[in-house]
Design an enzyme around this catalytic site. Structure first.
Site, PDB file in Angstrom:
ATOM      1  N   SER A   1       0.801  -1.215   0.000  1.00 52.38           N
ATOM      2  CA  SER A   1       0.000   0.000   0.000  1.00 52.38           C
ATOM      3  C   SER A   1       0.837   1.269   0.000  1.00 52.38           C
ATOM      4  CB  SER A   1      -0.943   0.006   1.204  1.00 52.38           C
ATOM      5  OG  SER A   1      -0.223  -0.201   2.407  1.00 52.38           O
TER       6      SER A   1
ATOM      7  N   HIS B   1      -0.714   6.013   6.431  1.00 52.01           N
ATOM      8  CA  HIS B   1      -0.258   5.759   5.062  1.00 52.01           C
ATOM      9  C   HIS B   1       0.104   7.079   4.398  1.00 52.01           C
ATOM     10  CE1 HIS B   1      -1.815   1.681   5.504  1.00 52.01           C
ATOM     11  NE2 HIS B   1      -1.221   1.383   4.360  1.00 52.01           N
TER      12      HIS B   1
END
Length: 285
Positions: free
Chosen positions: A36, A262
């Site tokens: 990711s 993230h």
């Protein structure tokens, strides 16, 4: 200079955002593999050619680098991917990432390892559960998970080395770049409202998880005939505890992308700068 290159990458990425991941002007064949942190979940626009489960963005660093350097991109990065997914189908519509490699591949980037042995998800979940709402004292998560982290790193070394060797076999003519992970937590201090861990656990994660993990990737790259791309050093001062517009990683609470812990768009843009410079320094044109 860095800002100028980032802006060029952003403009190039915007121009190519509507193109399939494997489309573009005829340039060197570039395969991007990873999890990711490569795929860029939560960052618009979403890739129309990648499986929906992968949450891949056309503004992730592979797309920005490919557009800036005129590379022909095949991006198979996928959220949640682990080293095993190089050779296993992660989803029914996401074949093994190694399937994208071949003798004609000229450039490869790899951003993988954080999900091996459920390392990232275990730390994120358990540290938060242990620390949230507690006094900012000590390092409860370190106490509970330090042994788990050491074992995960030790057991992951051989599979990662084997995977890198197979990349060279499948793409013998490619220059291979291993991309490290950027700074997630600060080296000192805390931001309990956004990232509710104790100062001790934030520092432990920074030094004993991130720094050691990147150090392992760097050693594997050197031993395995690949080029290591440092995104950790350049991301200093842009961790998840920084304010909006400064941080390159979103916090646990208040993530503007909807995907906590993230990279945001700024993070992907700056990773793209680091990867682009490494490629240029090693003759990718």
């Amino acid at each position: 200079m860095r800002k100028r290159c980032i802006m060029l990458g952003i403009l190039a990425g915007a121009l190519s955002a509507a193109l399939p991941a494997s489309a573009g002007a005829a340039g060197a064949s570039y395969v991007a593999m990873g999890d990711s942190y490569t795929a860029g979940p939560g960052i618009e626009p979403v890739s129309p050619t990648a499986p929906a489960d992968c949450a891949q963005s056309t503004a992730n660093y592979p797309h920005l680098v490919a557009a800036a350097l005129n590379l022909t991109l095949t991006d198979v990065s996928c959220s949640g991917a682990a080293t095993k997914d190089f050779t296993n189908a992660q989803f029914e519509d996401q074949p093994p990432q190694f399937d994208a490699l071949g003798p004609s591949t000229e450039v490869v980037t790899i951003g993988m390892g954080g999900n091996d042995y459920d390392l990232f998800s275990t730390l994120l979940t358990d540290c938060t559960e242990l620390d949230i709402g507690q006094p900012n004292v000590g390092a409860p998560c370190k106490r509970h998970l330090a042994k788990f982290v050491r074992q995960a790193f030790a057991e992951d070394a051989a599979p990662q080395e084997q995977a890198l060797a197979e990349v060279h076999e499948l793409a013998p003519n490619a220059k291979v770049f291993i991309v490290g992970y950027p700074q997630i937590t600060p080296a000192a201090g805390s931001c309990s409202a956004d990232f509710p861990w104790t100062s001790g656990d934030l520092t432990w994660f920074h030094k004993n998880v991130q720094m050691k993990g990147n150090s392992s990737l760097k050693k594997e790259a050197k031993a395995g005939g690949a080029i290591y791309v440092d995104t950790f050093g350049p991301s200093a001062g842009h961790n998840a505890c920084e304010e909006v517009g400064v941080r390159w990683i979103e916090p646990i609470f208040g993530s503007l992308t909807g995907v906590p812990v993230h990279p945001n768009a700024l993070g992907e843009e700056n990773d793209a700068f680091d990867v682009e410079q490494a490629m240029l320094n090693h003759g990718v044109r």
